[in-house]
Design a protein around this motif. Structure first.
Motif, PDB file in Angstrom:
ATOM      1  N   GLN A 123       0.834  -1.201   0.000  1.00 47.77           N
ATOM      2  CA  GLN A 123       0.000   0.000   0.000  1.00 47.77           C
ATOM      3  C   GLN A 123       0.869   1.251   0.000  1.00 47.77           C
ATOM      4  N   ALA A 124       1.945   1.232   0.799  1.00 43.38           N
ATOM      5  CA  ALA A 124       2.843   2.384   0.877  1.00 43.38           C
ATOM      6  C   ALA A 124       3.540   2.634  -0.460  1.00 43.38           C
ATOM      7  N   ARG A 125       3.871   1.558  -1.155  1.00 40.02           N
ATOM      8  CA  ARG A 125       4.580   1.680  -2.440  1.00 40.02           C
ATOM      9  C   ARG A 125       3.627   1.627  -3.628  1.00 40.02           C
ATOM     10  N   ASN A 126       2.333   1.628  -3.332  1.00 42.11           N
ATOM     11  CA  ASN A 126       1.300   1.679  -4.380  1.00 42.11           C
ATOM     12  C   ASN A 126       1.440   0.531  -5.365  1.00 42.11           C
ATOM     13  N   PHE A 127       1.849  -0.647  -4.846  1.00 43.67           N
ATOM     14  CA  PHE A 127       1.959  -1.863  -5.650  1.00 43.67           C
ATOM     15  C   PHE A 127       2.886  -1.679  -6.858  1.00 43.67           C
ATOM     16  N   GLY A 128       3.873  -0.791  -6.720  1.00 44.18           N
ATOM     17  CA  GLY A 128       4.823  -0.565  -7.806  1.00 44.18           C
ATOM     18  C   GLY A 128       4.297   0.306  -8.918  1.00 44.18           C
ATOM     19  N   MET A 129       3.157   0.955  -8.694  1.00 41.66           N
ATOM     20  CA  MET A 129       2.589   1.862  -9.706  1.00 41.66           C
ATOM     21  C   MET A 129       3.006   3.291  -9.370  1.00 41.66           C
ATOM     22  N   ALA A 130       3.934   3.808 -10.139  1.00 42.40           N
ATOM     23  CA  ALA A 130       4.528   5.107  -9.823  1.00 42.40           C
ATOM     24  C   ALA A 130       3.627   6.278 -10.198  1.00 42.40           C
ATOM     25  N   ASN A 131       3.727   7.335  -9.418  1.00 47.05           N
ATOM     26  CA  ASN A 131       3.116   8.622  -9.718  1.00 47.05           C
ATOM     27  C   ASN A 131       4.102   9.449 -10.544  1.00 47.05           C
ATOM     28  N   PRO A 132       3.689  10.608 -11.046  1.00 44.93           N
ATOM     29  CA  PRO A 132       4.623  11.446 -11.819  1.00 44.93           C
ATOM     30  C   PRO A 132       5.896  11.774 -11.044  1.00 44.93           C
ATOM     31  N   GLU A 133       5.772  11.944  -9.727  1.00 51.91           N
ATOM     32  CA  GLU A 133       6.953  12.258  -8.910  1.00 51.91           C
ATOM     33  C   GLU A 133       7.989  11.137  -8.974  1.00 51.91           C
ATOM     34  N   GLY A 134       7.522   9.896  -9.137  1.00 55.26           N
ATOM     35  CA  GLY A 134       8.454   8.780  -9.244  1.00 55.26           C
ATOM     36  C   GLY A 134       9.266   8.835 -10.518  1.00 55.26           C
ATOM     37  N   TYR A 135       8.608   9.180 -11.630  1.00 59.42           N
ATOM     38  CA  TYR A 135       9.328   9.280 -12.902  1.00 59.42           C
ATOM     39  C   TYR A 135      10.243  10.489 -12.920  1.00 59.42           C
ATOM     40  N   ARG A 136       9.821  11.560 -12.263  1.00 59.44           N
ATOM     41  CA  ARG A 136      10.690  12.738 -12.179  1.00 59.44           C
ATOM     42  C   ARG A 136      11.899  12.462 -11.291  1.00 59.44           C
ATOM     43  N   LYS A 137      11.695  11.670 -10.237  1.00 59.30           N
ATOM     44  CA  LYS A 137      12.831  11.260  -9.408  1.00 59.30           C
ATOM     45  C   LYS A 137      13.798  10.409 -10.226  1.00 59.30           C
ATOM     46  N   ALA A 138      13.248   9.471 -10.992  1.00 57.39           N
ATOM     47  CA  ALA A 138      14.099   8.605 -11.817  1.00 57.39           C
ATOM     48  C   ALA A 138      14.932   9.424 -12.797  1.00 57.39           C
ATOM     49  N   LEU A 139      14.305  10.416 -13.419  1.00 56.51           N
ATOM     50  CA  LEU A 139      15.035  11.245 -14.378  1.00 56.51           C
ATOM     51  C   LEU A 139      16.100  12.081 -13.676  1.00 56.51           C
ATOM     52  N   ARG A 140      15.784  12.573 -12.495  1.00 57.74           N
ATOM     53  CA  ARG A 140      16.778  13.342 -11.729  1.00 57.74           C
ATOM     54  C   ARG A 140      18.002  12.481 -11.431  1.00 57.74           C
ATOM     55  N   LEU A 141      17.774  11.224 -11.067  1.00 58.40           N
ATOM     56  CA  LEU A 141      18.894  10.327 -10.759  1.00 58.40           C
ATOM     57  C   LEU A 141      19.681   9.977 -12.018  1.00 58.40           C
ATOM     58  N   MET A 142      18.997   9.858 -13.150  1.00 57.30           N
ATOM     59  CA  MET A 142      19.701   9.605 -14.406  1.00 57.30           C
ATOM     60  C   MET A 142      20.605  10.771 -14.775  1.00 57.30           C
ATOM     61  N   LYS A 143      20.104  11.982 -14.590  1.00 55.07           N
ATOM     62  CA  LYS A 143      20.910  13.180 -14.873  1.00 55.07           C
ATOM     63  C   LYS A 143      22.113  13.249 -13.926  1.00 55.07           C
ATOM     64  N   LEU A 144      21.900  12.822 -12.685  1.00 59.07           N
ATOM     65  CA  LEU A 144      22.996  12.801 -11.709  1.00 59.07           C
ATOM     66  C   LEU A 144      24.061  11.786 -12.130  1.00 59.07           C
ATOM     67  N   ALA A 145      23.620  10.631 -12.607  1.00 65.06           N
ATOM     68  CA  ALA A 145      24.558   9.618 -13.098  1.00 65.06           C
ATOM     69  C   ALA A 145      25.350  10.146 -14.286  1.00 65.06           C
ATOM     70  N   GLU A 146      24.658  10.847 -15.177  1.00 60.01           N
ATOM     71  CA  GLU A 146      25.330  11.433 -16.342  1.00 60.01           C
ATOM     72  C   GLU A 146      26.372  12.453 -15.908  1.00 60.01           C
ATOM     73  N   LYS A 147      26.042  13.256 -14.910  1.00 60.56           N
ATOM     74  CA  LYS A 147      26.964  14.281 -14.402  1.00 60.56           C
ATOM     75  C   LYS A 147      28.270  13.659 -13.911  1.00 60.56           C
ATOM     76  N   PHE A 148      28.161  12.501 -13.251  1.00 58.03           N
ATOM     77  CA  PHE A 148      29.349  11.848 -12.706  1.00 58.03           C
ATOM     78  C   PHE A 148      29.864  10.714 -13.599  1.00 58.03           C
ATOM     79  N   ASN A 149      29.305  10.639 -14.820  1.00 60.51           N
ATOM     80  CA  ASN A 149      29.756   9.673 -15.820  1.00 60.51           C
ATOM     81  C   ASN A 149      29.659   8.229 -15.311  1.00 60.51           C
ATOM     82  N   LYS A 150      28.515   7.897 -14.744  1.00 59.75           N
ATOM     83  CA  LYS A 150      28.277   6.540 -14.249  1.00 59.75           C
ATOM     84  C   LYS A 150      27.136   5.897 -15.042  1.00 59.75           C
TER      85      LYS A 150
END
Length: 316
Positions: A123-150
């Motif tokens: 219930q807390a994780r919404n059965f793995g069904m992400a909200n827009p904030e989840g996809y925006r978090k994912a993109l933020r982390l991808m940009k962070l990985a790109e910044k540090f070349n990982k």
């Protein structure tokens, strides 16, 4: 949890356990040969059963309650995982987890859906069904990985993006579309692996990469078999037929050139041996990274775009 087609195997395994217990108590050497014979019979039955699974049975396996989720893979295959939270504009969505981790000596950014194991956690994780904030978090982390070349690794396991009113008001479609667009422009290697369910835009939001891989007993489709059946036949009773015609299994996806490879699971499914499948996935990631790291970023991005542009093209 036992699936219907697993029950004959489970009955033999119960019989085997009883025979072993009896042999241990009585130290009966006469039982050794029947035990070995029964073990061979179980292995043969397992091999035959899981070699000939229907698409619907593979869908059932992908949803197995004991199947390993993203946090299980993180536990079994990474070191020094640093969990990162929040999208920096709204809130943190626990349906998607991510952070830096180490695979042997390789630092990666690992992002994935997390369904939850208990009722409260689901219930807390919404059965793995992400909200827009989840996809925006994912993109933020991808940009962070790109910044540090990982390099980036995404683990996909979702019945779909959350379709609630609040999610739509917060821009669900825009968030997923932006992720898909942005992942084409990220300069570091991206490996996407479907570890369970790969449903609709909920999966696509973190599934644009240089390598798209699927575990053996997973599915990847624009719609679930149940939803497809309810549209075409007006009843969930036809979900097995829907699973067949949707061509959603890993073998179907590879045949249609929509994925780059299939990762074999332990006999009986990933839930039978989470540590073994985690090691297999880790080995595959490191193998793919070894190849991708040798390619210049511009060329790698061109090949990534070309890969997706070819999808759906047919010759008459």
């Amino acid at each position: 949890m036992l699936l219907e087609f697993e029950k004959p195997i489970a009955l033999l395994e119960e019989k085997l356990a009883a025979m072993k217990a009896k042999a241990a108590q009585r130290k009966a050497s006469k039982l050794l040969q029947p035990i070995q014979k029964l073990e061979e019979q179980i292995k043969t039955l397992q091999a035959e059963t899981f070699k000939n699974l229907t698409p619907w049975q593979r869908v059932q396996l992908s949803r197995h309650a004991d199947r390993p989720y993203t946090l299980d893979y993180i536990t079994h295959m990474t070191n020094d995982f640093i969990s990162l939270h929040g999208d920096r504009t709204g809130k943190d969505d626990p349906a998607i987890v991510g952070g830096f981790a180490r695979l042997d000596n390789q630092t990666i950014m690992l992002i994935g859906h997390q369904k939850g194991r208990t009722t409260k956690e689901r219930q807390a994780r919404n059965f793995g069904m992400a909200n827009p904030e989840g996809y925006r978090k994912a993109l933020r982390l991808m940009k962070l990985a790109e910044k540090f070349n990982k390099p980036i690794v995404t683990l996909i396991d979702t019945p779909g993006a959350y379709p609630g009113l609040e999610a739509e008001e917060h821009g669900q479609a825009e968030a997923i579309a932006k992720n898909i667009q942005s992942m084409f422009d990220i300069r570091v290697p991206i490996i996407c692996i479907i570890i369970g369910e790969g449903a609709s835009g909920g999966a696509l939001g973190i599934a644009v990469g240089d390598r798209i891989l699927m575990l053996e007993n997973t599915w990847y489709s624009v719609i679930s078999p149940e939803s497809c059946a309810s549209i075409l036949w007006k009843s969930w009773d036809y979900k097995e037929q829907a699973a067949e015609v949707l061509k959603l299994t890993a073998a179907d996806m590879q045949k249609l050139n929509l994925i780059d490879g299939i990762i074999a699971e332990p006999l009986g499914g990933a839930h039978r041996n989470p540590q073994e499948i985690a090691l297999t996935v880790k080995t595959e990631i490191l193998k793919q990274l070894e190849t991708l790291n040798k390619v210049k970023s511009d060329k790698r991005m061109e090949e990534r775009i070309e890969k997706f542009c070819k999808m759906g093209m047919v010759k008459e």
